[in-house]
Design a protein around this motif. Structure first.
Motif, PDB file in Angstrom:
ATOM      1  N   ALA A 132       0.827  -1.211   0.000  1.00  0.00           N
ATOM      2  CA  ALA A 132       0.000   0.000   0.000  1.00  0.00           C
ATOM      3  C   ALA A 132       0.860   1.258   0.000  1.00  0.00           C
ATOM      4  CB  ALA A 132      -0.943  -0.003   1.203  1.00  0.00           C
ATOM      5  N   ALA A 133       1.990   1.227   0.717  1.00  0.00           N
ATOM      6  CA  ALA A 133       2.896   2.380   0.723  1.00  0.00           C
ATOM      7  C   ALA A 133       3.416   2.638  -0.686  1.00  0.00           C
ATOM      8  CB  ALA A 133       4.060   2.134   1.685  1.00  0.00           C
ATOM      9  N   ARG A 134       3.741   1.579  -1.414  1.00  0.00           N
ATOM     10  CA  ARG A 134       4.144   1.723  -2.815  1.00  0.00           C
ATOM     11  C   ARG A 134       2.998   2.289  -3.658  1.00  0.00           C
ATOM     12  NH1 ARG A 134       4.504  -2.837  -6.110  1.00  0.00           N
ATOM     13  NH2 ARG A 134       2.506  -3.359  -5.160  1.00  0.00           N
ATOM     14  N   ASP A 135       1.791   1.775  -3.439  1.00  0.00           N
ATOM     15  CA  ASP A 135       0.648   2.174  -4.261  1.00  0.00           C
ATOM     16  C   ASP A 135       0.271   3.644  -4.085  1.00  0.00           C
ATOM     17  OD1 ASP A 135       0.503  -0.411  -5.244  1.00  0.00           O
ATOM     18  OD2 ASP A 135      -0.932  -1.068  -3.730  1.00  0.00           O
ATOM     19  N   VAL A 136       0.396   4.176  -2.864  1.00  0.00           N
ATOM     20  CA  VAL A 136       0.042   5.587  -2.674  1.00  0.00           C
ATOM     21  C   VAL A 136       1.074   6.506  -3.310  1.00  0.00           C
ATOM     22  CG1 VAL A 136      -1.344   5.152  -0.604  1.00  0.00           C
ATOM     23  CG2 VAL A 136       1.092   5.758  -0.349  1.00  0.00           C
ATOM     24  N   VAL A 137       2.317   6.038  -3.401  1.00  0.00           N
ATOM     25  CA  VAL A 137       3.329   6.809  -4.117  1.00  0.00           C
ATOM     26  C   VAL A 137       2.978   6.861  -5.600  1.00  0.00           C
ATOM     27  CG1 VAL A 137       5.758   6.836  -4.857  1.00  0.00           C
ATOM     28  CG2 VAL A 137       5.187   6.386  -2.460  1.00  0.00           C
ATOM     29  N   VAL A 138       2.593   5.717  -6.144  1.00  0.00           N
ATOM     30  CA  VAL A 138       2.186   5.666  -7.545  1.00  0.00           C
ATOM     31  C   VAL A 138       0.982   6.579  -7.784  1.00  0.00           C
ATOM     32  CG1 VAL A 138       1.253   4.186  -9.372  1.00  0.00           C
ATOM     33  CG2 VAL A 138       3.066   3.329  -7.867  1.00  0.00           C
ATOM     34  N   PHE A 139      -0.009   6.498  -6.905  1.00  0.00           N
ATOM     35  CA  PHE A 139      -1.197   7.338  -7.041  1.00  0.00           C
ATOM     36  C   PHE A 139      -0.842   8.816  -7.089  1.00  0.00           C
ATOM     37  CE2 PHE A 139      -4.163  10.138  -4.803  1.00  0.00           C
ATOM     38  CZ  PHE A 139      -5.279  10.038  -5.625  1.00  0.00           C
ATOM     39  N   SER A 140       0.156   9.205  -6.311  1.00  0.00           N
ATOM     40  CA  SER A 140       0.534  10.620  -6.196  1.00  0.00           C
ATOM     41  C   SER A 140       1.465  11.075  -7.301  1.00  0.00           C
ATOM     42  CB  SER A 140       1.181  10.867  -4.826  1.00  0.00           C
ATOM     43  OG  SER A 140       0.312  10.491  -3.783  1.00  0.00           O
ATOM     44  N   GLY A 141       1.751  10.189  -8.259  1.00  0.00           N
ATOM     45  CA  GLY A 141       2.577  10.569  -9.393  1.00  0.00           C
ATOM     46  C   GLY A 141       3.994  10.063  -9.343  1.00  0.00           C
ATOM     47  N   GLY A 142       4.307   9.247  -8.342  1.00  0.00           N
ATOM     48  CA  GLY A 142       5.660   8.731  -8.183  1.00  0.00           C
ATOM     49  C   GLY A 142       5.872   7.402  -8.872  1.00  0.00           C
ATOM     50  N   PRO A 143       7.017   6.778  -8.632  1.00  0.00           N
ATOM     51  CA  PRO A 143       7.392   5.547  -9.328  1.00  0.00           C
ATOM     52  C   PRO A 143       6.748   4.300  -8.732  1.00  0.00           C
ATOM     53  CG  PRO A 143       9.108   6.148  -7.783  1.00  0.00           C
ATOM     54  CD  PRO A 143       8.093   7.258  -7.734  1.00  0.00           C
ATOM     55  N   ALA A 256       1.518  16.130  -4.885  1.00  0.00           N
ATOM     56  CA  ALA A 256       2.228  15.484  -5.991  1.00  0.00           C
ATOM     57  C   ALA A 256       3.554  14.909  -5.517  1.00  0.00           C
ATOM     58  CB  ALA A 256       2.473  16.482  -7.120  1.00  0.00           C
ATOM     59  N   PHE A 257       3.802  13.654  -5.847  1.00  0.00           N
ATOM     60  CA  PHE A 257       5.078  13.035  -5.507  1.00  0.00           C
ATOM     61  C   PHE A 257       6.089  13.442  -6.582  1.00  0.00           C
ATOM     62  CE2 PHE A 257       8.319   9.972  -4.691  1.00  0.00           C
ATOM     63  CZ  PHE A 257       8.215   9.700  -3.340  1.00  0.00           C
ATOM     64  N   ASP A 258       6.898  14.428  -6.256  1.00  0.00           N
ATOM     65  CA  ASP A 258       7.897  14.949  -7.188  1.00  0.00           C
ATOM     66  C   ASP A 258       9.106  15.411  -6.395  1.00  0.00           C
ATOM     67  OD1 ASP A 258       7.164  17.405  -6.044  1.00  0.00           O
ATOM     68  OD2 ASP A 258       5.797  17.897  -7.692  1.00  0.00           O
ATOM     69  N   ASN A 259      10.062  16.030  -7.065  1.00  0.00           N
ATOM     70  CA  ASN A 259      11.283  16.439  -6.356  1.00  0.00           C
ATOM     71  C   ASN A 259      11.273  17.908  -5.938  1.00  0.00           C
ATOM     72  OD1 ASN A 259      11.617  17.500  -8.954  1.00  0.00           O
ATOM     73  ND2 ASN A 259      13.863  17.279  -8.884  1.00  0.00           N
ATOM     74  N   SER A 260      10.108  18.549  -5.965  1.00  0.00           N
ATOM     75  CA  SER A 260      10.063  19.954  -5.557  1.00  0.00           C
ATOM     76  C   SER A 260      10.385  20.128  -4.075  1.00  0.00           C
ATOM     77  CB  SER A 260       8.697  20.569  -5.878  1.00  0.00           C
ATOM     78  OG  SER A 260       7.668  19.980  -5.103  1.00  0.00           O
ATOM     79  N   TYR A 261      10.207  19.077  -3.281  1.00  0.00           N
ATOM     80  CA  TYR A 261      10.599  19.121  -1.861  1.00  0.00           C
ATOM     81  C   TYR A 261      12.052  19.562  -1.726  1.00  0.00           C
ATOM     82  CZ  TYR A 261      12.256  17.114   2.608  1.00  0.00           C
ATOM     83  OH  TYR A 261      12.847  16.910   3.819  1.00  0.00           O
ATOM     84  N   TYR A 262      12.921  19.005  -2.563  1.00  0.00           N
ATOM     85  CA  TYR A 262      14.352  19.330  -2.480  1.00  0.00           C
ATOM     86  C   TYR A 262      14.641  20.731  -3.007  1.00  0.00           C
ATOM     87  CZ  TYR A 262      14.715  14.352  -1.554  1.00  0.00           C
ATOM     88  OH  TYR A 262      14.552  13.108  -1.004  1.00  0.00           O
ATOM     89  N   ARG A 263      13.946  21.124  -4.048  1.00  0.00           N
ATOM     90  CA  ARG A 263      14.137  22.486  -4.549  1.00  0.00           C
ATOM     91  C   ARG A 263      13.680  23.508  -3.509  1.00  0.00           C
ATOM     92  NH1 ARG A 263      11.895  20.078  -9.155  1.00  0.00           N
ATOM     93  NH2 ARG A 263       9.955  21.280  -8.951  1.00  0.00           N
TER      94      ARG A 263
END
Length: 335
Positions: A132-143, A256-263
């Motif tokens: 489920a942890a993997r699936d919610v990442v996918v749902f949010s736009g992640g890998p 959105a699961f993206d890399n803007s957290y780091y930016r």
């Protein structure tokens, strides 16, 4: 809000399937553990998790956070899902876990019910939580990555065992490194897994000290972007605010699961002290810069780190049990 998965992520799945070997895993878990006993388990869990995530935007970050908190305390054994009883205050009711929304727990319970209907007494709650942890990442736009399976559910869940095992919002990098080293996670893993904060929210009390009582020299944390500080103060006044008010870890794209957290970290827009510290410490700032520069690199690193995290303190073989209900031990006397 659903975001498309990058096309090349699909090609990474096979590569990430080998990442447990790269990290020196023992091979106790396998990707085809339920091949004959419950061949459709990934699809069953995904269907439930994604349906609930579409209905409620709290589910995705709640499930992902549940997984982290579960693995860091007793290992990845679903101990955080156990409900308290008159004779035992369970892990989920420890002070550090009281802010969890019920939505996350409910999602795993519903996924377990669906799995039980298809494959009774076969699939552990620990494996369901990992999927489920993997699936919610996918749902949010992640890998998407292949989840190694074969975990058993733990037989211990005590609130008293939580203190000191979870990172605090005020931790500096040294404290974070020390904590995660106890579960064999590296400084690179720390930065990568912190990227889970690209989705989700935090309550005002977790960052209010940065706004009003940072130090004797500065009421507001000087490392916090002034515009963001003003916005946070408007949401979280020093007096009279609601204890239920939350702000996104990622001020730019909190769903959105993206890399803007780091930016954001590079621009002094990290929400928590423990977030912003990653960009300020010379040991972690190069990793932050690398992940901020490439979303593909972040996705690949995150998949590897999640597989590695999934081996933390696992129970396999004759250890533990396969719970019928994720909220209760099969033998009610277990605590």
């Amino acid at each position: 809000m659903v975001h498309p998965i990058h096309a090349n992520v699909v090609s990474w799945i096979v590569i990430v399937s080998l990442s447990c070997l790269l990290h020196g895993a023992t091979g106790q878990l396998t990707f085809d553990f339920y091949k004959t006993s419950c061949p459709n388990v990934d699809a069953i869990v995904a269907n439930v998790t994604l349906a609930l995530s579409k209905r409620d935007n709290v589910v995705a970050p709640a499930v992902l956070r549940l997984y982290f908190h579960d693995c860091l305390v007793e290992g990845c054994d679903a101990s955080i899902l156990i409900s308290s009883t008159p004779t035992n205050v369970a892990e989920r009711d420890a002070p550090d876990n009281l802010s969890f929304p019920q939505n996350g727990f409910d999602a795993i319970v519903e996924a377990k019910k669906a799995v039980e209907a298809a494959c009774p007494a076969v699939v552990s709650c620990a494996d369901i939580l990992a999927m489920a942890a993997r699936d919610v990442v996918v749902f949010s736009g992640g890998p998407r990555w292949a989840v190694p399976k074969g975990r058993r559910d733990g037989l211990i869940s005590r609130a008293a065992r939580v203190e000191g095992r979870l990172p605090a919002s005020s931790f500096n990098v040294s404290q974070l490194v020390t904590l995660l080293s106890t579960v064999n996670l590296s400084i690179e893993d720390l930065v990568v897994l912190s990227g889970a904060h690209t989705i989700g929210f935090s309550h005002c009390n977790q960052f209010s000290k940065r706004l009003y009582n940072f130090s004797s020299a500065a009421k507001t944390d000087p490392s916090l972007d002034p515009t963001l500080a003003a916005s946070l103060k408007a949401s979280c006044p020093q007096v009279g605010g609601s204890p239920n008010t939350v702000r996104g870890f990622d001020a730019t794209t909190p769903f959105a699961f993206d890399n803007s957290y780091y930016r954001n970290l590079q621009n002094n827009r990290g929400l928590l002290v423990s977030d912003q510290a990653l960009a300020l410490d010379k040991r972690t700032s190069p990793v932050v810069a690398s992940l901020a520069a490439s979303q593909e690199d972040f996705f690949f690193a995150f998949m590897q780190a999640m597989v590695k995290l999934g081996y933390t303190g696992i129970k396999t073989g004759s250890q533990g049990e396969v719970r019928r209900d994720c909220r209760a031990f099969n033998a009610r006397s277990n605590t």
